[in-house]
Design an enzyme around this catalytic site. Structure first.
Site, PDB file in Angstrom:
ATOM      1  N   VAL A 158       0.851  -1.187   0.000  1.00 31.79           N
ATOM      2  CA  VAL A 158       0.000   0.000   0.000  1.00 31.79           C
ATOM      3  C   VAL A 158       0.885   1.236   0.000  1.00 31.79           C
ATOM      4  O   VAL A 158       1.758   1.387   0.863  1.00 31.79           O
ATOM      5  CB  VAL A 158      -0.930   0.013   1.228  1.00 31.79           C
ATOM      6  N   ARG A 217      -5.639  13.413  -1.197  1.00 27.03           N
ATOM      7  CA  ARG A 217      -6.648  13.544  -2.256  1.00 27.03           C
ATOM      8  C   ARG A 217      -7.655  12.396  -2.239  1.00 27.03           C
ATOM      9  O   ARG A 217      -8.421  12.231  -3.178  1.00 27.03           O
ATOM     10  CB  ARG A 217      -5.970  13.590  -3.631  1.00 27.03           C
ATOM     11  N   GLY A 218      -7.597  11.566  -1.195  1.00 25.89           N
ATOM     12  CA  GLY A 218      -8.538  10.457  -1.111  1.00 25.89           C
ATOM     13  C   GLY A 218      -8.098   9.195  -1.825  1.00 25.89           C
ATOM     14  O   GLY A 218      -8.885   8.252  -1.948  1.00 25.89           O
ATOM     15  N   LEU A 231      -5.798   6.881  -0.891  1.00 27.68           N
ATOM     16  CA  LEU A 231      -5.739   5.742   0.020  1.00 27.68           C
ATOM     17  C   LEU A 231      -7.134   5.288   0.420  1.00 27.68           C
ATOM     18  O   LEU A 231      -7.422   4.084   0.446  1.00 27.68           O
ATOM     19  CB  LEU A 231      -4.930   6.107   1.270  1.00 27.68           C
ATOM     20  N   THR A 232      -8.013   6.220   0.733  1.00 32.00           N
ATOM     21  CA  THR A 232      -9.374   5.845   1.120  1.00 32.00           C
ATOM     22  C   THR A 232     -10.065   5.087   0.002  1.00 32.00           C
ATOM     23  O   THR A 232     -10.765   4.086   0.239  1.00 32.00           O
ATOM     24  CB  THR A 232     -10.179   7.103   1.494  1.00 32.00           C
ATOM     25  N   SER A 249       3.216   0.160   8.234  1.00 29.08           N
ATOM     26  CA  SER A 249       4.418   0.994   8.249  1.00 29.08           C
ATOM     27  C   SER A 249       4.207   2.220   9.129  1.00 29.08           C
ATOM     28  O   SER A 249       5.143   2.726   9.752  1.00 29.08           O
ATOM     29  CB  SER A 249       4.780   1.417   6.825  1.00 29.08           C
ATOM     30  N   TYR A 302      -4.276   3.089   9.847  1.00 28.01           N
ATOM     31  CA  TYR A 302      -5.269   2.096   9.453  1.00 28.01           C
ATOM     32  C   TYR A 302      -6.442   1.937  10.418  1.00 28.01           C
ATOM     33  O   TYR A 302      -7.407   1.252  10.109  1.00 28.01           O
ATOM     34  CB  TYR A 302      -4.578   0.748   9.218  1.00 28.01           C
ATOM     35  N   PHE A 359       5.003  -9.396   5.464  1.00 29.58           N
ATOM     36  CA  PHE A 359       4.462  -9.686   4.122  1.00 29.58           C
ATOM     37  C   PHE A 359       4.099  -8.384   3.413  1.00 29.58           C
ATOM     38  O   PHE A 359       4.018  -7.348   4.029  1.00 29.58           O
ATOM     39  CB  PHE A 359       3.254 -10.617   4.208  1.00 29.58           C
TER      40      PHE A 359
END
Length: 407
Positions: free
Chosen positions: A78, A87-88, A90-91, A114, A119, A407
């Site tokens: 990610v 700016r959205g 990740l969402t 990270s 999260y 992972f």
């Protein structure tokens, strides 16, 4: 946003390296993760020809309390471009990914963060911790259990011993929540050993522990970091893996690592917080145990997830759950656990006994974090007297959950 195409992987991974600081992985590491990537479960966000956002998922089976292996999406890779933050992106990735995980029938999503502050707003709760130790072997001694001297140790080639070590690992998976069953290809991760990853230490070494009949009952993988000053050697042993099927094998492996010539420190960065080593050492302070968050758990299908694990005590409780990001989980759920620890979870209109968010359920899911401790922080609210103690006892486990590798 779109699903990744196989011929886009290198551009996608280049973006990921940039998002994590811009230091390229070694060719060996890059090749491994390319082979493990499921492109059908990988998402990319594109601005013209540039990849500016990424998220992937591995298909895991995760051990849960009681020993069952539950399908889980291992959320990974990610990242968002530095010039496309806020700016959205990740969402949007998290929204699409959790919808896909639900459609695929996986009750759990898990990740290592990270940045752990990110999260929680997507419903992930820290559910297991890892312990790092750095033992001063000049001042710390081990007390070993009976039978330790009967264990035979052999130095072996890490690659040639892989099958024996994997059998030991597989036998341990059902005994400790939070361990992923090894999927094909993942055995290669533990042998990854490019010079760039060694930090000046030796190539990877492996020692196996055997019973008198030759059965391998434990192993340790490690590197030796030589160092010298005016007083002489200052070498260090760096332990990457140590797994054992019984106390004698465990103690024999640690004793060996403590006694390697020209070394005075043993460092192990990822151990369970209830590692037997803590009870073998003569001085816990000079072993310097430190903990940090490890596996974060997200209940995607709340009822299926709660029914998949076994519980430590009977319970009959109504949970009022908030879940703004996955509203299908929101509402009141009755969790009934019988005397054998088997649960049934159904929607209900009955009055709630406990009030909490899906994040707290994720934290408590593997049995290592108690609902009582979460309530003390104001994160769980008791609505019926006695419900908190009853439910916390049911969720709590006897063994600390542990994720043995990233992972």
């Amino acid at each position: 946003m779109r699903v990744l195409q196989a011929d886009e992987w290198d551009v996608w991974y280049d973006h990921l390296e940039l998002a994590f600081g811009g230091v390229p992985d070694s060719p060996e590491e890059r090749e491994l993760y390319k082979s493990l990537t499921d492109v059908d479960r990988s998402l990319g966000v594109w601005d013209g020809d540039a990849c500016v956002g990424s998220a992937g998922a591995f298909t895991f089976r995760l051990s849960v309390p009681g020993g069952a292996l539950v399908p889980a999406a291992g959320v990974t890779m990610v990242g968002v471009s530095p010039v496309h933050r806020r700016r959205g992106v990740l969402t949007s990735l998290m929204r699409r990914q959790l919808d896909d995980i639900r459609a695929g029938g996986e009750p759990l999503a898990v990740l290592t963060a990270s940045d752990p502050a990110i999260y929680g707003r997507f419903g992930y709760g820290p559910a297991s911790y890892a312990m790092a130790v750095e033992v001063d072997t000049t001042r710390v001694r081990l007390s070993v259990p009976p039978g330790t001297d009967a264990i035979r140790l052999r130095l072996v080639d890490p690659q040639r011993s892989l099958a024996d070590c994997e059998r030991v690992y597989a036998a341990l998976v059902p005994t400790r929540p939070g361990m992923p069953a090894r999927q094909p290809g993942w055995e290669r991760q533990s042998l990854l050993d490019p010079p760039a990853m060694r930090g000046g230490a030796s190539p990877l070494k492996c020692v196996v522990a055997e019973r008198e009949d030759g059965e391998v009952v434990g192993y340790a993988r490690y590197r030796v970091k030589p160092d010298w000053d005016l007083t002489g050697s200052e070498g260090r042993v760096e332990v990457s893996d140590l797994d054992a099927l019984d106390p004698a094998a465990c103690a024999a492996l640690w004793r060996y690592l403590f006694s390697i010539d020209l070394t005075w420190t043993v460092r192990a960065p990822r151990r369970p917080v209830d590692d037997p080593l803590l009870h073998l050492v003569s001085d816990i302070r000079r072993s310097r145990p430190r903990t940090r968050d490890s596996l974060h758990v997200r209940l995607v299908d709340l009822a299926a997830a709660l029914e998949a694990r076994t519980y430590g005590a009977p319970a009959d409780v109504v949970l009022a759950v908030t879940d703004a990001f996955c509203p299908w989980n929101e509402g009141r759920w009755r969790l009934v656990v019988d005397a054998k620890g088997v649960a049934r979870c159904t929607r209900t209109e009955e009055p709630a006994d406990l009030e909490l968010s899906v994040r707290e359920l994720g934290s408590a899911y593997l049995g290592g974090i108690t609902l009582t401790s979460l309530a003390a922080a104001g994160l769980v609210r008791e609505l019926r007297p006695g419900a908190l103690t009853e439910t916390s006892r049911a969720f709590a486990g006897d063994v600390a959950p542990w994720l043995p590798h990233g992972f």
